[in-house]
Structures are given as C-alpha cells and as structure tokens.
Design an enzyme around this catalytic site. Structure first.
Site, PDB file in Angstrom:
ATOM      1  CE1 TYR A 166     -25.256 -31.836  36.819  1.00  0.00           C
ATOM      2  CE2 TYR A 166     -27.164 -32.679  35.809  1.00  0.00           C
ATOM      3  CZ  TYR A 166     -26.106 -32.838  36.347  1.00  0.00           C
ATOM      4  OH  TYR A 166     -25.570 -34.040  36.134  1.00  0.00           O
ATOM      5  CE  LYS A 170     -22.793 -32.393  34.410  1.00  0.00           C
ATOM      6  NZ  LYS A 170     -21.410 -32.578  34.526  1.00  0.00           N
TER       7      LYS A 170
END
Length: 277
Positions: A166, A170
């Site tokens: 993640y 991001k």
C-alpha cells in the site's frame, strides 16, 4: 445549492461509501454533475438517489477500477452522460496488509493495481478528452481550469509497518501527481494529491471482531481496528481523534474550486496535525 461548481462534470471513483461518498455529496452540493463509481451497484445507486434528492444530477459507472477495460468505460460515461470532464478524483481503494516476509505476490499486485495502475489508466483515458476540451476552450477564447485530485496516504509519505504494498502504491501516486502536473499544465489542468491520515471509515472502525471482513473481487479482506489500538492511534494525533469522511472530503474539495486554480503538483496532508507514523 451553491453555484461554485455549477455545471462542472465530476468523476469520483469509489464513491459509494466512506470518503468517496462524502466527496461526491460535497461536489454535488456545490452544483457539480457526478459520475459515481463503486465495486457494487447498490451503494453507488444509493448515493445517486441522495444527489438527485438534493436537486443534483448523477450517473453511475460500477465495477472494479482495476479491470483493464474500466478506464475507457468510466471516462466514456462522463462524456456520453454530460458531454465533458472537469474534475477527476482518483479515490477508490482498500488495504490488504502484511509484513514483507509474509506478503504474497497477489497481495502486492492487488494494491499496486488498484492504487496506482488504475489511476494511471484512468488518467491516460482522460487525456485525449481533456486535450480536446482545452483546444475547444482556447478556440472560443475561454479559460477553463480542470482539476485532478489523486488520493494518497500518510503511508505513502512516511511508510507504515505492514503496508509495504500500500505504501509503495501511494508513494507512486505522489510521483504520478507531480509529473502529470508538469505534463498537463499546458492543458489548463491542475493535478494535486491529498494524503490522508486516520479517517473513520468501515476499513478503520473500532471493532473487537477479529473476523470482520469485506469482499473485494472474491477475496475476504480484513477490516476494522482493535479498540485499544484505535485509542492509541488517536492519542498520537495532535487533534486527538480520527477525521470524519466529510472532513476528508473537504481537503479534496479545496483542490476542486476556483480558488485553487493556480495550485498544482502539491500533496496536502489531511492528518489532524500528524506529521509522521
């Protein structure tokens, strides 16, 4: 309803629930016409009904943003339903955590696909539309500023234990934002990013149910945070609490209004004052 975004066409992915829903309702309350999206039809249609009840306009384009053909379908919905594209918010996503030694290739690619590849494809599909609209505006002597808001996370800025997939995706969104701001400036299009901290959604709600999960593309994804851990996390935030979806939507909204027409290539932390994790 306000006139600030009257007549603008806004696309918000992942807008059937949580932060995305709050974003869609906020933009609609300012007069924007919405293209909604959710993995499931029911929540997207529920938000559509809310917008119609406000006196606004909305259509839905449901399905997974990670599907290879989704981007063209999404942008096509905006142009066929409303004849244009003014605001694009890449918000859809979820988390699938593990420490790196236990993380599978499937977990890695799932997060990269939904948080980085999907926005890339959507923006790639949007570019010819925005370019054509910009050319038409120039020929008519109009100056119209279009807006892209990409959603990142403090995990993408500072990293976070158990979220290498993640966090990497991001962080990639931040780089994508900065690059596209340079490419699309000539199209009178600003490209900015909001990095969220702890926001209260179904992914982060306090729960003692260790088996709490949602279904995403046939996978059971664990959701929720132990109440004791949640209390500890909130104590680390200078404002002393998690943010609400409406507060999160407000940060993205700042990049959608005319007052931010000369702001581009920026990443705004919406964290309640948290500057690291």
């Amino acid at each position: 309803m306000s006139e600030k975004l009257r007549g603008k066409v806004a696309v918000v992915t992942g807008s059937g629930r949580g932060i995305g829903r709050a974003m869609a309702l906020k933009l609609a309350s300012e007069g924007a016409r919405l293209v909604l999206n959710d993995l499931d039809n029911e929540p997207a249609m529920a938000v559509r009904e809310e917008i119609i009840a406000l006196g606004g306009e909305a259509v839905a384009c449901c399905g997974s943003v990670a599907d290879a053909d989704f981007a063209d379908r999404l942008i096509g919905t905006a142009t066929s339903a409303f004849g244009g594209l003014d605001i694009l918010v890449n918000n859809a996503g979820y988390t699938w955590d593990n420490v790196i030694q236990k993380m599978t290739d499937e977990q890695w690619h799932a997060m990269i696909d939904v948080h980085l590849t999907a926005p890339f494809r959507i923006l790639r599909a949007a570019q010819p539309v925005i370019r054509a609209l910009s050319r038409t505006d120039a020929e008519a002597g109009r100056r119209v500023v279009r807006k892209v808001v990409n959603i990142s996370s403090v995990a993408g800025v500072f990293g976070n234990v158990g979220q290498v997939n993640y966090s990497a995706a991001k962080a990639g969104i931040v780089g994508l934002t900065m690059t596209l701001a340079k490419e699309w400036g000539r199209l009178n299009t600003t490209v900015n990013c909001v990095a969220y901290g702890l926001i209260g959604t179904r992914m982060t709600e306090a729960t003692t149910d260790a088996g709490a999960a949602i279904q995403v593309d046939g996978r059971a994804i664990k959701v929720g945070v132990n109440p004791d851990l949640m209390a500890m996390l909130e104590r680390s935030i200078p404002l002393g609490r998690a943010g609400t979806p409406e507060e999160a939507a407000g940060a993205a909204y700042l990049f959608c209004i005319p007052e931010s027409d000369y702001v581009s290539g920026q990443t705004l932390l919406c964290t309640g004052g948290l500057t690291g994790i």
